[in-house]
Design an enzyme around this catalytic site. Sequence first.
Site: not given
Ligand code: KIV
Length: 318
Positions: A62-63, A101, A131, A133, A198
């Site tokens: 989600d970055s 994500d 993934k 969080e 992280e």
């Molecule tokens: O969204 C992302 O890029 C991440 C990584 C930093 C692990 O969650």
Amino acid sequence: MSLTHFPSGDPSPNATAITKVTVPALAEMKRQGKPISALTAYDYATARLVDEAGIDLLLVGDSLAMVVLGHENTLAVTVDEMLHHTRAVRRAVRRALVVADMPFGSYHGSLAEGVTNAVRFVKEAGAEAVKIEGPRVELVRALTEAQIPVIGHLGLTPQSVHRMGGYRVQARTADAVRELKADARALADAGAGALVLEGVPREVAAAITAELAIPTIGIGAGPDCDGQILVFHDMVNITFAPAAKFVRRYADAAALIRGAVEHYREDVEHHLFPADEESYHLPAAARRSLRNEPEGFDDMDAVVNRDGLPDWGELGQN
Ligand code: KIV
């Protein structure tokens, strides 16, 4: 069920066999002490490059809200936007594990809503794992029961930026370390296939890595994790900001792209692009016939320096 696809995607005898990376394969890599390489990817072109370079895990992180869409943090990106990018990555990848994500808000309500959204990533975008969080132990259990491999993410969890009061290294007190270790254990027990750590002290990541049977994948968590992940744009310097301490710049794509684009602009401005070799030409017969037309193609020979071109219409050649 019936096996309708060859794992390599190419059944021809000359095709190079590709062993697809799976979530169980990550655990096997940990058992064998083989480091797991991971990167984010958000589109077809970069996903292809990253996959072809042999990276084991591609995270559609989600970055992308920040590095691709220009938001201030990761909170704004939607499920539909994440699905769109996951599909593009999925189309590019043959070997790596594709992980999507789950964005902020897509698993923060009921368990049922979290499972429903995770199913969308698998069914509509081809993700092989999702993934999430934070220590969402019950959701990890529910996803595992729904046959969706899930990767946990603890420590600095960017979707909690407002609660954390900024992006800060986590687990810096004895109590916080104990809590993080308990959360990591609980996620592993609930069925998580791997754990992203992280922004935590190296010593803490090392201890969790030693304790868990599932692999840890670190970002800003030191070298003792079972694998490492970086944001692709950080690694190649296209983020327009100073790098965090844990980032290593492996290339300066910003300089490369800027240089290429400036060169192109100058060529256009000075009539240096395109050249004749980069232009298409009329076949000789058409030129001869048009030369006699009243509206005049008289100056045709002034711009044409090639003759007898075969296969008119092949865009790549003529
Ligand atoms: O969204 C992302 O890029 C991440 C990584 C930093 C692990 O969650």
